[in-house]
Enzyme design. Structure first.
Site, PDB file in Angstrom:
ATOM      1  N   PHE A 246      -4.839  -2.704  -0.364  1.00  0.00           N
ATOM      2  CA  PHE A 246      -4.156  -1.477   0.044  1.00  0.00           C
ATOM      3  C   PHE A 246      -2.666  -1.507  -0.290  1.00  0.00           C
ATOM      4  O   PHE A 246      -2.021  -0.460  -0.385  1.00  0.00           O
ATOM      5  CB  PHE A 246      -4.358  -1.230   1.548  1.00  0.00           C
ATOM      6  CG  PHE A 246      -3.476  -2.040   2.464  1.00  0.00           C
ATOM      7  CD1 PHE A 246      -2.315  -1.503   2.994  1.00  0.00           C
ATOM      8  CD2 PHE A 246      -3.810  -3.343   2.812  1.00  0.00           C
ATOM      9  CE1 PHE A 246      -1.501  -2.236   3.844  1.00  0.00           C
ATOM     10  CE2 PHE A 246      -3.017  -4.084   3.662  1.00  0.00           C
ATOM     11  CZ  PHE A 246      -1.854  -3.527   4.177  1.00  0.00           C
ATOM     12  N   LYS A 247      -2.119  -2.694  -0.500  1.00  0.00           N
ATOM     13  CA  LYS A 247      -0.688  -2.799  -0.804  1.00  0.00           C
ATOM     14  C   LYS A 247      -0.334  -2.060  -2.093  1.00  0.00           C
ATOM     15  O   LYS A 247       0.819  -1.693  -2.309  1.00  0.00           O
ATOM     16  CB  LYS A 247      -0.281  -4.265  -0.930  1.00  0.00           C
ATOM     17  CG  LYS A 247      -0.713  -5.179   0.219  1.00  0.00           C
ATOM     18  CD  LYS A 247       0.017  -4.889   1.502  1.00  0.00           C
ATOM     19  CE  LYS A 247      -0.451  -5.754   2.655  1.00  0.00           C
ATOM     20  NZ  LYS A 247       0.008  -7.129   2.614  1.00  0.00           N
TER      21      LYS A 247
END
Length: 466
Positions: free
Chosen positions: A111-112
């Site tokens: 998700f980063k």
């Protein structure tokens, strides 16, 4: 848009300066002086937009006039064009009114990427405009490092130094960082844990004299406001896909540093109907102990099957404390100084106010493996260990079954093959095609002692203009 520090003593800054500053000079974190607020009618009008179009609507008020609208739109289009799914953040149904939002379709499978692929472009834009060079110094518990390197490796005005805890990230996570070629990329394996790495980064930002005044540090950790800003968007995306804003949503968020779930808190404050936010943690459960019993106390950090959440000092929690204390920076500073000495609590009415929105749960390695196995057996769907914790916490804490519950799927299962194997499932996750040769690539990293002077000396010797 102006930004102020959570400790109340640093000067207010505009977006460009906040992007490059990281920690405030008083040790606090920057937050917007005021939040934009969207009406239900306005949010409803965003149904059917592409992800990048939605991202522009949500984020542009934070950027304001720092970047012309057309330039910012182009940046967003380029950022999300590299994701492997047309929906960018697709939803997968697990059960009646229960969903996983796949946030691992970016280039580094976590998700980063949503924030860090954008952050690299923002930095390049602002640094080119200013003809300025910076040194990025960041700490990672696994995923931030690879996403930051991927997002910033082409930046002409950046040297990047990423600290990770030696032998405490998965092999895939490590190789994603250490096999990227580039003279401006430096990986440092610290003989310690993530909190040690994060502490060194914070102390370095607080005293940058080791750089000799020749450059400045820039942050890629979630202390950087731009990361929080980018993560707000997918809460709006999930809601709009499932009938929002005409119905409320609940979210379960695997979190260690509190940034991802703080973005959900901001989405609610900006007008998105959210009835519940579940803080999902592993055995390193300081956030759960606070939210369930109003005690904030650091314990010994433990190594788990969900290494990206092996964190005991949750930086972004300070941003929530700032709001819970009526934006009183001195109160936050005093509380955190006391927390460094022993357990602390906040006033009961403030804690009860937080509990109106937040619930929490801590899931151990056995519960993590059980959940991976159960979901695979029930749905033929493979969860990574962090998302499994999110699903288990969602089921344990759910308040209302009529409200859609969305767990944020934070990483691809192929990043954690040991956890998948320990769960007992027969399926072995495969890396996608662009990473198929990951284990054949040459690694480059330096192992250093858990000593800030040694780390700073390495940085001063290796940035390009040293």
């Amino acid at each position: 848009m102006r930004y102020i520090s959570t400790r109340g003593e640093a000067p207010a800054l505009g977006f460009e300066d906040v992007l490059l500053t990281g920690l405030a000079t008083d040790g606090g974190l920057y937050v917007p002086e005021s939040l934009p607020h969207f009406s239900l009618e306005e949010i409803r009008s965003w149904r059917g937009l592409s992800y990048s179009e939605l991202a522009f609507n949500v984020m542009h008020p934070f950027v304001d006039d720092a970047i012309p609208a057309d330039d910012f739109r182009k940046m967003l289009d380029e950022t999300y064009a590299v994701f492997s799914h047309q929906a960018v953040a697709p939803l997968v149904q697990l059960d009646s009114n229960e969903w996983v939002m796949e946030l691992f379709r970016g280039p580094t499978l976590a998700f980063k990427d949503f924030a860090l692929q954008l952050l690299g472009r923002l930095l390049d834009y602002v640094l080119e405009k200013r003809k300025q060079h910076v040194v990025i110094m960041g700490a990672t518990s696994g995923d931030t490092g690879s996403a930051a390197i991927e997002g910033c490796r082409r930046c002409e005005h950046v040297d990047i130094f990423i600290l990770h805890p030696h032998e405490r990230v998965s092999e895939v996570q490590r190789r994603q960082m250490t096999t990227v070629k580039g003279d401006n990329i430096h990986n440092i394996a610290v003989r310690g844990n993530f909190d040690d790495c994060q502490r060194m980064v914070k102390e370095s930002f607080g005293n940058q004299g080791f750089l000799g005044g020749k450059t400045q540090l820039a942050a890629v950790n979630s202390i950087n406001w731009a990361r929080i800003m980018a993560q707000i968007v997918y809460y709006f995306q999930a809601s709009l896909a499932l009938g929002g804003p005409d119905r409320s949503m609940a979210f379960s968020v695997p979190t260690g540093n509190f940034g991802d779930i703080f973005a959900g808190y901001l989405a609610k404050k900006m007008g998105l109907p959210i009835s519940q936010l579940v803080i999902a943690t592993n055995r390193n459960d300081i956030l759960h102990r606070f939210m369930s019993g109003n005690q904030y106390e650091q314990h010994q950090l433990e190594h788990t099957l969900s290494p990206s959440m092996d964190i005991m000092v949750s930086s972004n929690f300070e941003r929530l404390l700032f709001d819970l204390h009526g934006r009183d920076g001195q109160a936050v500073k005093t509380l955190l100084e006391n927390a460094a000495k022993g357990p602390v609590s906040i006033e009961d009415y403030r804690w009860k106010h937080a509990r109106k929105l937040f619930d929490s749960d801590a899931v151990d390695d056995k519960g993590t493996c059980d959940t991976i196995r159960e979901i695979q057996e029930q749905n033929e769907y493979l969860l990574d260990p962090h998302t499994a914790i999110g699903v288990r916490a969602a089921r344990n804490c759910r308040r209302d079954s009529s409200v859609p519950m969305i767990t944020l799927g934070t990483a691809h299962p192929a990043k954690f093959p040991d956890a998948i194997a320990e769960s007992g499932v027969s399926v072995r996750p495969q890396l996608p095609a662009h990473m198929a040769d990951l284990f054949e690539r040459e690694e480059r990293y330096t192992v250093l002692d858990n000593n800030i002077a040694g780390v700073q000396e390495f940085i001063t010797k290796h940035w390009k203009n040293a």
